[in-house]
Design an enzyme around this catalytic site. Structure first.
Site, PDB file in Angstrom:
ATOM      1  N   ARG A 121       0.849  -1.199   0.000  1.00  0.00           N
ATOM      2  CA  ARG A 121       0.000   0.000   0.000  1.00  0.00           C
ATOM      3  C   ARG A 121       0.883   1.247   0.000  1.00  0.00           C
ATOM      4  NH1 ARG A 121      -5.717  -0.915   3.172  1.00  0.00           N
ATOM      5  NH2 ARG A 121      -6.713  -1.814   1.329  1.00  0.00           N
ATOM      6  N   GLN A 126      -1.281   2.480  -5.827  1.00  0.00           N
ATOM      7  CA  GLN A 126      -2.696   2.701  -5.506  1.00  0.00           C
ATOM      8  C   GLN A 126      -3.628   2.218  -6.617  1.00  0.00           C
ATOM      9  OE1 GLN A 126      -3.026   6.861  -4.506  1.00  0.00           O
ATOM     10  NE2 GLN A 126      -2.706   6.485  -2.325  1.00  0.00           N
ATOM     11  N   ASP A 129      -4.453  -1.584  -6.433  1.00  0.00           N
ATOM     12  CA  ASP A 129      -4.938  -2.078  -5.149  1.00  0.00           C
ATOM     13  C   ASP A 129      -6.320  -2.717  -5.272  1.00  0.00           C
ATOM     14  OD1 ASP A 129      -5.614  -2.534  -2.533  1.00  0.00           O
ATOM     15  OD2 ASP A 129      -5.271  -0.494  -1.830  1.00  0.00           O
ATOM     16  N   SER A 132      -8.766  -2.285  -2.148  1.00  0.00           N
ATOM     17  CA  SER A 132      -9.521  -1.029  -2.064  1.00  0.00           C
ATOM     18  C   SER A 132     -10.651  -0.981  -3.082  1.00  0.00           C
ATOM     19  CB  SER A 132      -8.575   0.158  -2.266  1.00  0.00           C
ATOM     20  OG  SER A 132      -7.682   0.275  -1.183  1.00  0.00           O
ATOM     21  N   TYR A 229      -3.224  -0.575   8.038  1.00  0.00           N
ATOM     22  CA  TYR A 229      -4.174  -1.463   8.706  1.00  0.00           C
ATOM     23  C   TYR A 229      -4.168  -1.217  10.217  1.00  0.00           C
ATOM     24  CZ  TYR A 229      -4.193  -4.106   4.329  1.00  0.00           C
ATOM     25  OH  TYR A 229      -4.297  -4.476   3.017  1.00  0.00           O
TER      26      TYR A 229
END
Length: 375
Positions: A121, A126, A129, A132, A229
């Site tokens: 991450r 991004q 991902d 997400s 996280y």
């Protein structure tokens, strides 16, 4: 080089690993694209649409799995691994940290396997991902599933016959899924509260119109990992957390659980005693049910009623929005592959010092190479 997209065969999976748009991009890059017949049916993509985008349709799984690069949504079955050619590249969500036996079989087949759920991450990754992109849709769908089971209206309604009070939501976990759930519940007119051990998300919750439930600000100063996280908290904090959640749940109509710890069972946030303390007719949607659930009363792939509360435990929630989930997932894979393409040879060139590849490659040259799995 041939990129192959087989049809997903695991139960409940309606997504597909390539969209017509990504197929076009792969063809423009110089790849041959092979799509198994019916692969896009669950996402409302007909074979002809793939053909129009430049793909060839494979008649069966064995043909599709023989590609140089195999793109999948779910981890492969044993039969699928056996059908891959030695030295193939597999790019998929693998749930690698909890399926080491499958990883060993991929290594034995000399497959170079990338677990997309392990993509670091970092800013540069991004757009790759998958967690997400899929969690965003899951958070939205969780609110719709909750409202479907809820036997009351959500927004405040003022009529000549009286006033209907707005429904109260509690979102447990303010990651991507939780934030989308907050936004969706607010758009529907609910009063929304949210809890997370990470104090950094308070501003995000409030920017979406939610009210942040705080337990112990001092204890949560270091509650977030480098990957964004939530960390495992102390027993003292957990006791305070449980008391605060129980107090809030007693005034809640709809609770949506989204808390997950990668590679570990989901933390229990709503106990049976807390469920007993909720209002009759309340609803809990447990998005963590596949990892054991944030509520132990949740049942995988079932909607059940216990102590007067409806518990929704649908598995693989993104697949319930397969059209959009497939489109976003396919774009994640395209964004992962694009930087690897050698424009002269039309082949994939791997820089094994790249932190993205090191972070998500689990098998290479017949070996298990990811540090969390090796040894």
């Amino acid at each position: 080089m041939q990129i192959a997209i087989p049809k997903e065969r695991r139960a409940g999976e309606a997504r597909v690993a390539a969209s017509p748009d990504t197929v076009k991009k792969f063809v423009q890059m110089g790849f041959d694209v092979l799509v198994e017949t019916g692969a896009g049916a669950g996402a409302s993509i007909a074979d002809q649409v793939y053909i129009d985008a430049g793909a060839t349709i494979a008649p069966d799984a064995k043909t599709a799995l023989a590609g140089d690069v195999v793109l999948k949504v779910q981890r492969p079955t044993d039969d699928e691994i056996a059908s891959m050619k030695e030295g193939a590249v597999l790019i998929s969500a693998l749930a690698a940290l909890t399926n080491k036996e499958m990883v060993e079989k991929l290594a034995a087949r000399k497959v170079t396997a990338f677990a997309m759920e392990l993509v670091p991450r970092i800013t540069r990754a991004q757009s790759m991902d998958i967690l997400s992109s899929q969690a965003n849709l899951a958070g939205y769908k969780a609110v719709l599933d909750a409202v479907h089971e809820f036997k009351r209206a959500v927004p405040m309604m003022m009529t000549a016959a009286g006033t209907v009070a707005p429904a109260r939501f509690l979102i447990l976990g303010a990651g991507v899924a939780g934030l989308q759930a907050i936004a969706t519940a607010k758009r529907m007119g609910g009063v929304v509260y949210a809890f997370d051990v990470r104090p950094a998300v308070k501003e995000q919750v409030e920017s979406l119109g939610g009210k942040f439930v705080e337990v112990d600000p001092e204890a949560t100063k270091d509650a977030e990992t480098k990957g964004g996280y939530a960390k495992e908290m102390s027993e003292e904090y957990k006791q305070k957390q449980a008391a605060k959640i129980a107090e809030t749940l007693a005034k809640t109509d709809i609770a949506i659980c989204t808390a997950l710890i990668p590679g570990r069972p989901a933390p229990v946030l709503i106990t049976e005693d807390m469920v007993k303390g909720m209002r009759p007719g309340s609803v809990i949607v447990d998005l963590a049910v596949e990892a054991g659930g944030n509520c132990p009363l949740s049942e995988f792939d079932k909607v059940v009623e216990k102590h007067g509360v409806t518990l929704v435990g649908h598995g693989n929630v993104p697949a319930r929005l397969a059209v959009d989930a497939s489109s976003l997932y396919a774009k994640n894979l395209l964004n992962f592959i694009s930087p690897l393409v050698n424009k002269e040879t039309k082949d994939l060139a791997f820089n094994w010092d790249d932190e993205i590849l090191k972070g998500c490659c689990v098998t290479r040259d017949g070996q298990i190479v990811h540090p969390a799995l090796a040894g």
